[in-house]
Design a protein around this motif. Structure first.
Motif, PDB file in Angstrom:
ATOM      1  N   ALA A 145       0.967  -1.098  -0.409  1.00 23.69           N
ATOM      2  CA  ALA A 145      -0.153  -0.522   0.031  1.00 23.69           C
ATOM      3  C   ALA A 145       0.804   1.338   0.102  1.00 23.69           C
ATOM      4  CB  ALA A 145      -1.021  -0.318   1.194  1.00 23.69           C
ATOM      5  N   LEU A 146       1.189   1.947  -0.735  1.00 19.84           N
ATOM      6  CA  LEU A 146       1.092   3.399  -1.021  1.00 19.84           C
ATOM      7  C   LEU A 146      -0.147   4.392  -0.341  1.00 19.84           C
ATOM      8  CD1 LEU A 146       3.484   4.678  -3.851  1.00 19.84           C
ATOM      9  CD2 LEU A 146       1.660   5.781  -3.138  1.00 19.84           C
ATOM     10  N   VAL A 147       0.637   5.287   1.195  1.00 18.25           N
ATOM     11  CA  VAL A 147      -0.038   6.240   1.308  1.00 18.25           C
ATOM     12  C   VAL A 147       0.889   7.567   0.890  1.00 18.25           C
ATOM     13  CG1 VAL A 147      -2.067   6.655   3.272  1.00 18.25           C
ATOM     14  CG2 VAL A 147      -0.878   4.418   2.195  1.00 18.25           C
ATOM     15  N   THR A 148      -0.440   8.870   0.211  1.00 18.99           N
ATOM     16  CA  THR A 148       0.125   9.232   0.142  1.00 18.99           C
ATOM     17  C   THR A 148      -0.027  10.695   2.116  1.00 18.99           C
ATOM     18  OG1 THR A 148      -1.227  11.135  -0.696  1.00 18.99           O
ATOM     19  CG2 THR A 148       0.467   9.651  -2.503  1.00 18.99           C
ATOM     20  N   ALA A 149       0.565  11.928   1.984  1.00 21.54           N
ATOM     21  CA  ALA A 149       0.322  12.698   2.497  1.00 21.54           C
ATOM     22  C   ALA A 149      -0.310  11.539   4.187  1.00 21.54           C
ATOM     23  CB  ALA A 149      -1.043  13.596   2.709  1.00 21.54           C
ATOM     24  N   SER A 150       1.081  11.127   4.519  1.00 25.79           N
ATOM     25  CA  SER A 150       0.620   9.846   5.736  1.00 25.79           C
ATOM     26  C   SER A 150       1.696  10.117   7.193  1.00 25.79           C
ATOM     27  CB  SER A 150       0.458   8.235   4.476  1.00 25.79           C
ATOM     28  OG  SER A 150       1.644   8.025   4.337  1.00 25.79           O
TER      29      SER A 150
ATOM     30  N   ALA B  14      11.206  -1.901  -2.902  1.00 29.21           N
ATOM     31  CA  ALA B  14      10.530  -2.257  -1.031  1.00 29.21           C
ATOM     32  C   ALA B  14      10.234  -3.097  -1.554  1.00 29.21           C
ATOM     33  CB  ALA B  14      10.359  -1.064  -0.468  1.00 29.21           C
ATOM     34  N   TYR B  15       9.100  -3.245  -1.913  1.00 30.75           N
ATOM     35  CA  TYR B  15       8.364  -4.481  -2.231  1.00 30.75           C
ATOM     36  C   TYR B  15       7.908  -5.193  -3.202  1.00 30.75           C
ATOM     37  CZ  TYR B  15       8.167  -2.492   2.823  1.00 30.75           C
ATOM     38  OH  TYR B  15       8.222  -1.605   3.833  1.00 30.75           O
ATOM     39  N   GLY B  16       8.624  -4.464  -4.686  1.00 26.25           N
ATOM     40  CA  GLY B  16       7.598  -5.008  -5.797  1.00 26.25           C
ATOM     41  C   GLY B  16       7.191  -4.586  -6.539  1.00 26.25           C
ATOM     42  N   GLY B  17       6.118  -3.526  -6.226  1.00 26.00           N
ATOM     43  CA  GLY B  17       4.658  -3.425  -6.774  1.00 26.00           C
ATOM     44  C   GLY B  17       4.171  -2.483  -5.897  1.00 26.00           C
ATOM     45  N   ILE B  18       2.897  -2.615  -6.085  1.00 30.07           N
ATOM     46  CA  ILE B  18       1.545  -1.593  -5.467  1.00 30.07           C
ATOM     47  C   ILE B  18       0.416  -2.251  -5.502  1.00 30.07           C
ATOM     48  CG2 ILE B  18       0.682   0.681  -5.043  1.00 30.07           C
ATOM     49  CD1 ILE B  18       3.177   2.096  -6.273  1.00 30.07           C
ATOM     50  N   ASP B  19      -0.059  -2.601  -5.233  1.00 30.77           N
ATOM     51  CA  ASP B  19      -1.189  -3.151  -4.626  1.00 30.77           C
ATOM     52  C   ASP B  19      -2.695  -1.650  -4.929  1.00 30.77           C
ATOM     53  OD1 ASP B  19      -0.099  -5.737  -5.976  1.00 30.77           O
ATOM     54  OD2 ASP B  19       0.483  -5.645  -3.462  1.00 30.77           O
ATOM     55  N   ILE B  20      -2.363  -1.103  -3.529  1.00 27.36           N
ATOM     56  CA  ILE B  20      -2.997  -0.491  -3.226  1.00 27.36           C
ATOM     57  C   ILE B  20      -2.912   0.621  -2.972  1.00 27.36           C
ATOM     58  CG2 ILE B  20      -3.881   0.255  -1.313  1.00 27.36           C
ATOM     59  CD1 ILE B  20      -3.897  -2.395   0.248  1.00 27.36           C
ATOM     60  N   LEU B  21      -3.712   1.764  -3.753  1.00 30.13           N
ATOM     61  CA  LEU B  21      -2.870   3.536  -3.520  1.00 30.13           C
ATOM     62  C   LEU B  21      -4.094   4.079  -2.343  1.00 30.13           C
ATOM     63  CD1 LEU B  21      -1.400   5.891  -4.765  1.00 30.13           C
ATOM     64  CD2 LEU B  21      -2.490   6.321  -6.394  1.00 30.13           C
ATOM     65  N   VAL B  22      -3.525   5.239  -1.947  1.00 28.88           N
ATOM     66  CA  VAL B  22      -4.350   6.122  -1.085  1.00 28.88           C
ATOM     67  C   VAL B  22      -3.758   7.728  -1.517  1.00 28.88           C
ATOM     68  CG1 VAL B  22      -5.249   6.491   1.222  1.00 28.88           C
ATOM     69  CG2 VAL B  22      -4.853   3.910   0.245  1.00 28.88           C
TER      70      VAL B  22
END
Length: 156
Positions: free
Chosen positions: A36-41, A107-115
């Protein structure tokens, strides 16, 4: 009296079942191995979202415009035993967005969740004074949308 005891026993079993279903007991790590990638987090709602995603098993990448905020949030969440990394990102800057995505991929090989918790606001003042150009920038920037899609290369 025997029927009342059976009824009471059934109610207790139903209550225990309901309590377990609404707790984390039955939902152990539903996001295991997701990224999961979360902006302004690093504070507020964004931080709470990042924490919950990590508590549910996701590897989380947090971001903020300030390195000290990123460092503080990462330390706090890792201190809870959560899988978290982070980087500086001002979502209004293409190079920062690229770095954010690259951090997650490396770090983790990809992105599954974008917030997308961060916002870019090109206008400050009375809402009634906003021009059409500003609205276009906020809602209909196809170049930015395509750039983000290309950078993320979302896998399904």
């Amino acid at each position: 009296m025997h029927k009342a005891g059976l009824l009471l026993g059934a109610c207790v079993r139903a209550w225990k079942s309901l309590r377990m279903a609404s707790s984390r007991v039955t939902r152990r790590d539903p996001l295991a191995n997701k990224v999961a990638l979360v902006t302004a987090s690093t504070d507020g709602i964004g931080f709470a979202i990042a924490r919950r995603l990590a508590q549910d098993g996701a590897h989380v990448v947090v971001s903020s415009r300030k390195q000290q905020n990123v460092d503080r949030a990462v330390a706090a969440l890792q201190g809870e035993g959560l899988s978290v990394t982070g980087t500086v990102c001002h979502v209004g800057k293409a190079e920062d967005r690229d770095r954010l995505v690259t951090t997650a991929v490396k770090a983790y090989g990809g992105i599954d969740i974008l917030v997308s918790n961060a916002a870019v606001n090109p206008f400050f003042g009375n809402l009634m004074d906003v021009t059409e150009e500003v609205w276009d920038k906020l809602w209909m920037d196809e170049a930015r949308e395509e750039s983000i899609k290309e950078a993320l290369r979302i896998r399904r």
